[in-house]
Enzyme design. Sequence first.
Site, PDB file in Angstrom:
ATOM      1  N   ARG A 269       2.730 -16.361 -26.687  1.00 28.58           N
ATOM      2  CA  ARG A 269       1.862 -15.706 -27.685  1.00 28.58           C
ATOM      3  C   ARG A 269       2.276 -16.110 -29.112  1.00 28.58           C
ATOM      4  O   ARG A 269       1.599 -16.876 -29.770  1.00 28.58           O
ATOM      5  CB  ARG A 269       1.926 -14.177 -27.490  1.00 28.58           C
ATOM      6  CG  ARG A 269       0.817 -13.425 -28.213  1.00 28.58           C
ATOM      7  CD  ARG A 269       1.089 -13.154 -29.672  1.00 28.58           C
ATOM      8  NE  ARG A 269       2.291 -12.361 -29.908  1.00 28.58           N
ATOM      9  CZ  ARG A 269       2.815 -12.153 -31.107  1.00 28.58           C
ATOM     10  NH1 ARG A 269       2.250 -12.683 -32.188  1.00 28.58           N
ATOM     11  NH2 ARG A 269       3.928 -11.448 -31.256  1.00 28.58           N
ATOM     12  N   ASP A 270       3.423 -15.625 -29.590  1.00 26.52           N
ATOM     13  CA  ASP A 270       3.836 -15.903 -30.977  1.00 26.52           C
ATOM     14  C   ASP A 270       4.022 -17.409 -31.167  1.00 26.52           C
ATOM     15  O   ASP A 270       3.701 -17.973 -32.217  1.00 26.52           O
ATOM     16  CB  ASP A 270       5.147 -15.157 -31.277  1.00 26.52           C
ATOM     17  CG  ASP A 270       5.322 -14.801 -32.747  1.00 26.52           C
ATOM     18  OD1 ASP A 270       4.741 -15.488 -33.581  1.00 26.52           O
ATOM     19  OD2 ASP A 270       6.049 -13.846 -33.052  1.00 26.52           O
TER      20      ASP A 270
ATOM     21  N   HIS B 117      12.410  -7.918 -33.422  1.00 32.56           N
ATOM     22  CA  HIS B 117      11.679  -9.191 -33.366  1.00 32.56           C
ATOM     23  C   HIS B 117      11.990  -9.955 -34.645  1.00 32.56           C
ATOM     24  O   HIS B 117      11.570  -9.570 -35.731  1.00 32.56           O
ATOM     25  CB  HIS B 117      10.183  -8.826 -33.263  1.00 32.56           C
ATOM     26  CG  HIS B 117       9.224  -9.962 -33.285  1.00 32.56           C
ATOM     27  ND1 HIS B 117       8.494 -10.344 -32.180  1.00 32.56           N
ATOM     28  CD2 HIS B 117       8.816 -10.788 -34.279  1.00 32.56           C
ATOM     29  CE1 HIS B 117       7.680 -11.341 -32.501  1.00 32.56           C
ATOM     30  NE2 HIS B 117       7.865 -11.635 -33.770  1.00 32.56           N
TER      31      HIS B 117
ATOM     32  N   HIS C 177      12.375 -13.650 -36.902  1.00 32.01           N
ATOM     33  CA  HIS C 177      12.032 -15.054 -37.115  1.00 32.01           C
ATOM     34  C   HIS C 177      13.202 -15.705 -37.843  1.00 32.01           C
ATOM     35  O   HIS C 177      13.882 -15.066 -38.646  1.00 32.01           O
ATOM     36  CB  HIS C 177      10.723 -15.183 -37.906  1.00 32.01           C
ATOM     37  CG  HIS C 177       9.524 -14.938 -37.051  1.00 32.01           C
ATOM     38  ND1 HIS C 177       8.754 -15.944 -36.543  1.00 32.01           N
ATOM     39  CD2 HIS C 177       9.013 -13.793 -36.562  1.00 32.01           C
ATOM     40  CE1 HIS C 177       7.792 -15.439 -35.790  1.00 32.01           C
ATOM     41  NE2 HIS C 177       7.919 -14.121 -35.779  1.00 32.01           N
TER      42      HIS C 177
ATOM     43  N   CYS D 299       3.330 -16.301 -37.572  1.00 39.40           N
ATOM     44  CA  CYS D 299       2.010 -15.683 -37.762  1.00 39.40           C
ATOM     45  C   CYS D 299       1.171 -16.580 -38.661  1.00 39.40           C
ATOM     46  O   CYS D 299       1.566 -16.879 -39.788  1.00 39.40           O
ATOM     47  CB  CYS D 299       2.178 -14.308 -38.415  1.00 39.40           C
ATOM     48  SG  CYS D 299       0.613 -13.568 -38.907  1.00 39.40           S
TER      49      CYS D 299
ATOM     50  N   ASN E 266      10.275 -18.035 -34.248  1.00 36.14           N
ATOM     51  CA  ASN E 266      11.078 -16.872 -33.850  1.00 36.14           C
ATOM     52  C   ASN E 266      12.510 -17.305 -33.580  1.00 36.14           C
ATOM     53  O   ASN E 266      12.799 -18.485 -33.389  1.00 36.14           O
ATOM     54  CB  ASN E 266      10.552 -16.310 -32.525  1.00 36.14           C
ATOM     55  CG  ASN E 266       9.224 -15.630 -32.657  1.00 36.14           C
ATOM     56  OD1 ASN E 266       8.210 -16.285 -32.854  1.00 36.14           O
ATOM     57  ND2 ASN E 266       9.232 -14.321 -32.558  1.00 36.14           N
TER      58      ASN E 266
HETATM   59  N1  COA Z   1     -11.134  -9.740 -28.908  1.00 32.12           N
HETATM   60  C1  COA Z   1     -12.199 -10.554 -28.977  1.00 32.12           C
HETATM   61  N2  COA Z   1     -13.120 -10.486 -29.932  1.00 32.12           N
HETATM   62  C2  COA Z   1     -12.971  -9.540 -30.877  1.00 32.12           C
HETATM   63  C3  COA Z   1     -11.880  -8.666 -30.864  1.00 32.12           C
HETATM   64  C4  COA Z   1     -10.924  -8.795 -29.839  1.00 32.12           C
HETATM   65  N3  COA Z   1      -9.857  -8.015 -29.783  1.00 32.12           N
HETATM   66  N4  COA Z   1     -11.988  -7.844 -31.923  1.00 32.12           N
HETATM   67  C5  COA Z   1     -13.109  -8.193 -32.559  1.00 32.12           C
HETATM   68  N5  COA Z   1     -13.699  -9.203 -31.933  1.00 32.12           N
HETATM   69  C6  COA Z   1     -14.947  -9.898 -32.287  1.00 32.12           C
HETATM   70  C7  COA Z   1     -16.099  -8.912 -32.475  1.00 32.12           C
HETATM   71  O1  COA Z   1     -16.709  -8.649 -31.243  1.00 32.12           O
HETATM   72  C8  COA Z   1     -16.986  -9.672 -33.419  1.00 32.12           C
HETATM   73  O2  COA Z   1     -17.683 -10.684 -32.709  1.00 32.12           O
HETATM   74  P1  COA Z   1     -19.133 -11.206 -33.144  1.00 32.12           P
HETATM   75  O3  COA Z   1     -18.939 -11.875 -34.461  1.00 32.12           O
HETATM   76  O4  COA Z   1     -19.503 -12.157 -32.046  1.00 32.12           O
HETATM   77  O5  COA Z   1     -19.976  -9.976 -33.206  1.00 32.12           O
HETATM   78  C9  COA Z   1     -15.998 -10.379 -34.328  1.00 32.12           C
HETATM   79  O6  COA Z   1     -14.806 -10.495 -33.578  1.00 32.12           O
HETATM   80  C10 COA Z   1     -15.745  -9.603 -35.597  1.00 32.12           C
HETATM   81  O7  COA Z   1     -15.378  -8.275 -35.266  1.00 32.12           O
HETATM   82  P2  COA Z   1     -14.679  -7.302 -36.314  1.00 32.12           P
HETATM   83  O8  COA Z   1     -14.385  -6.022 -35.637  1.00 32.12           O
HETATM   84  O9  COA Z   1     -15.508  -7.257 -37.575  1.00 32.12           O
HETATM   85  O10 COA Z   1     -13.306  -8.032 -36.549  1.00 32.12           O
HETATM   86  P3  COA Z   1     -12.748  -8.756 -37.842  1.00 32.12           P
HETATM   87  O11 COA Z   1     -13.455 -10.041 -38.064  1.00 32.12           O
HETATM   88  O12 COA Z   1     -12.707  -7.792 -38.971  1.00 32.12           O
HETATM   89  O13 COA Z   1     -11.255  -9.087 -37.355  1.00 32.12           O
HETATM   90  C11 COA Z   1      -9.417  -8.535 -35.899  1.00 32.12           C
HETATM   91  C12 COA Z   1     -10.366  -8.054 -36.977  1.00 32.12           C
HETATM   92  C13 COA Z   1      -8.292  -7.544 -35.805  1.00 32.12           C
HETATM   93  C14 COA Z   1     -10.177  -8.619 -34.598  1.00 32.12           C
HETATM   94  C15 COA Z   1      -8.887  -9.972 -36.272  1.00 32.12           C
HETATM   95  O14 COA Z   1      -8.449  -9.967 -37.594  1.00 32.12           O
HETATM   96  C16 COA Z   1      -7.773 -10.410 -35.372  1.00 32.12           C
HETATM   97  O15 COA Z   1      -7.998 -10.667 -34.186  1.00 32.12           O
HETATM   98  N6  COA Z   1      -6.551 -10.522 -35.883  1.00 32.12           N
HETATM   99  C17 COA Z   1      -5.391 -10.879 -35.092  1.00 32.12           C
HETATM  100  C18 COA Z   1      -4.427 -11.632 -35.928  1.00 32.12           C
HETATM  101  C19 COA Z   1      -3.185 -12.008 -35.147  1.00 32.12           C
HETATM  102  O16 COA Z   1      -3.131 -11.974 -33.945  1.00 32.12           O
HETATM  103  N7  COA Z   1      -2.164 -12.422 -35.895  1.00 32.12           N
HETATM  104  C20 COA Z   1      -0.928 -12.861 -35.329  1.00 32.12           C
HETATM  105  C21 COA Z   1      -0.144 -11.830 -34.642  1.00 32.12           C
HETATM  106  S1  COA Z   1       0.608 -10.659 -35.705  1.00 32.12           S
HETATM  107 ZN    ZN Z   2       6.472 -12.896 -34.754  1.00 34.92          ZN
END
Ligand code: COA
Ligand code: ZN
Length: 306
Positions: free
Chosen positions: A12-13, A204, A206, A237, A246
């Site tokens: 994942r990370d 955790h 890095h 990230c 990490n």
């Molecule tokens: N899995 C799959 N799709 C997702 C989802 C999830 N967990 N959460 C939201 N979506 C989809 C929505 O269905 C929507 O799809 P569409 O455009 O086809 O309608 C789209 O993403 C936007 O949804 P929204 O709720 O407005 O999300 P956002 O664009 O504001 O993003 C997060 C919010 C949290 C989903 C996004 O920022 C994210 O996934 N961040 C993770 C970052 C990460 O993992 N960083 C590293 C680890 S710390």
């Molecule tokens: Zn990390």
Amino acid sequence: MNKLEINEVAPRDGLQIESRFVETEEKVRLINSLSQSGLKRIEASSFTSPKAIPNLRDAAEVIKAVERRSGVLITALVPNQKGCERALACDVDEINMVMSASESHSRVNLRMTPEQSLDQLQGIVGMLKGTGVFGNASISTAFGCPFEGFLPESQILSVVESLLKIGVDGITLCDTTGMANPAQVRRLCETVLTEWPETPFTLHFHNTRGMGLANALSAWQAGITRFDASLGGLGGCPYAPGATGNVCTEDLVHMFEQMGVETGVDLDVLLAASGMLPDLVGHDVPGQVVKAGKADRRYSMPENSV
Ligand code: COA
Ligand code: ZN
């Protein structure tokens, strides 16, 4: 001495920040090798928006395909309820929720304020009720934020308190961009362990500034026994400027084993898995023991020595 619990986060990370997408079968092969090493837990992917983390868009396929071994827990990172729904559909053993302590990193990484994140996490805890699935919560930027700098310890403690109030089962304190130092780590670990002695806390780190192993040692000296680490030292990230790998799993295991601290991990199996990484990601990786060999490695004397 308490045995350690090492959680592998490379799938994942590690893979989330790589410049190239690692094919689903390759991810499965990596996780299957890791699960033979005695690691307690493998964070196999994240159920995030595929736009935010394209490298892990195949989370469901990966988790459905990996061999499930008894004693090895499969967990996945989830930022919101949608992610939790997707993860539960794949029968994960645990969920690793994520929120950021810092407002800026939260907005950039999760497109939510920490308060909005906490609402999502509360919904997730509700979804987990009665499922038997352990709900851990990771707090990003717990030791500093690349946008805001060091956060007051009281801010981190208040996030911990809020998470415990909504009912999470365990908490991971994350040093997202390697800002932590051993003195700071010791202070925070001692505080949380004194304040919440029943809560399983994981650390955790890095290794962005070369302090990863020193921080892990300091956390262990404070009484922490659960660590995240990433094979080969991959990781970072994509939404935290300057983030790099990490703390390296095999280097961490090697250090503790050399100290006589039981990790439950077969280092040789881990080193063999680490040897797969350069081909998998297309570049050299930061891990050191895989290159230097274990500390008990011996060389033959040069022939011309006196
Ligand atoms: N899995 C799959 N799709 C997702 C989802 C999830 N967990 N959460 C939201 N979506 C989809 C929505 O269905 C929507 O799809 P569409 O455009 O086809 O309608 C789209 O993403 C936007 O949804 P929204 O709720 O407005 O999300 P956002 O664009 O504001 O993003 C997060 C919010 C949290 C989903 C996004 O920022 C994210 O996934 N961040 C993770 C970052 C990460 O993992 N960083 C590293 C680890 S710390
Ligand atoms: Zn990390």
